[in-house]
Design an enzyme around this catalytic site. Sequence first.
Site, mmCIF file in Angstrom:
data_model
loop_
_atom_site.group_PDB
_atom_site.id
_atom_site.type_symbol
_atom_site.label_atom_id
_atom_site.label_comp_id
_atom_site.label_asym_id
_atom_site.label_seq_id
_atom_site.Cartn_x
_atom_site.Cartn_y
_atom_site.Cartn_z
ATOM 1 N N HIS A 82 4.633 0.100 0.028
ATOM 2 C CA HIS A 82 5.404 -0.745 0.931
ATOM 3 C C HIS A 82 4.498 -1.793 1.567
ATOM 4 C CE1 HIS A 82 3.794 2.533 3.414
ATOM 5 N NE2 HIS A 82 3.761 1.656 4.401
ATOM 6 N N ARG A 85 5.661 5.911 14.078
ATOM 7 C CA ARG A 85 5.647 6.552 12.758
ATOM 8 C C ARG A 85 5.041 7.950 12.823
ATOM 9 N NH1 ARG A 85 1.758 3.889 8.511
ATOM 10 N NH2 ARG A 85 0.267 5.205 9.614
ATOM 11 N N ASP A 114 0.621 4.949 1.894
ATOM 12 C CA ASP A 114 -0.064 5.396 3.103
ATOM 13 C C ASP A 114 -1.179 6.400 2.826
ATOM 14 O OD1 ASP A 114 1.308 3.874 4.966
ATOM 15 O OD2 ASP A 114 2.874 5.381 5.262
ATOM 16 N N HIS A 159 0.830 -1.202 0.000
ATOM 17 C CA HIS A 159 0.000 0.000 0.000
ATOM 18 C C HIS A 159 0.868 1.255 0.000
ATOM 19 C CE1 HIS A 159 0.912 -0.676 4.258
ATOM 20 N NE2 HIS A 159 0.692 0.618 4.459
#
Length: 274
Positions: free
Chosen positions: A250, A265, A98, A96
Amino acid sequence: MIAFHPLAGALGAEVSGIDLRQPIDDARCAALEAGLLEHQVLFFRDQAIEPAHHRALARRFGEPVPHPAYASIDGFAEINVLESTAEHPTRIDTWHTDMTFLESPPLGSILRGRIIPTRGGDTMFASLFAAWDGLSSRMQRYLDGLAAWHSFAHGFRHSLAEPGGWERLGAAVRANPPVRHPVMRTHPRSGRRALFVNRLFTTHIDGLREAESDALLGFLFAHLETPEFSCRFRWTPEAIAFWDNRATLHRPVNDFFPAHRRMERITIGGDRPR
């Protein structure tokens, strides 16, 4: 002096010569931005940063955007926690980009490894530029001008189906209705063209019948995941990955269960794809 050491043919570089606990001045910021534009994802080792350093690094590139589905660190609402334990293993293992369910998806993300399994738990990245360049000119002409729909509810459908899922994520579903993005987007800084669909959030291509859309998206998803377009990062404690969300997709490799894995993150606000 900051140096970039390429990791694979299509994308990725490990970075040396910088301590991310120190202020990022204009010269270092420009060097990192240039490296990100060239390599699409940057990796740093042995960076024992604190949350304030993490936030300061992100803010050199834009304003952080919290994710509505994940918890955050106390005092740092912009730092989301991505954690997998034996009792609550992660569900996300799909390629995907983000937060493409936003009208303006993120510029990038900065992910820090806090608790790393002794084996497994790598992250794979793939180049949306290489994927576009790898298409025939005839297919590129067909895709140029098409748009596709992206959906938060689709990406988190498994979580929504769990007990309490709608109570936890219903507000986020209502706040993030499906959005329409071009299938081919142009990077706002480099001008390079990227194939901008992903298996997690993209639901269908606008203007096509369902069977046509499913067939075309199935081809594009498989094409994006071509090994030659990718690199793989082996995490170590206090490693950091900084990726350009406009140029990459990723996926985590969930081969570490039931070990504990915790990542932190920050996602940096971006622009509307064009």
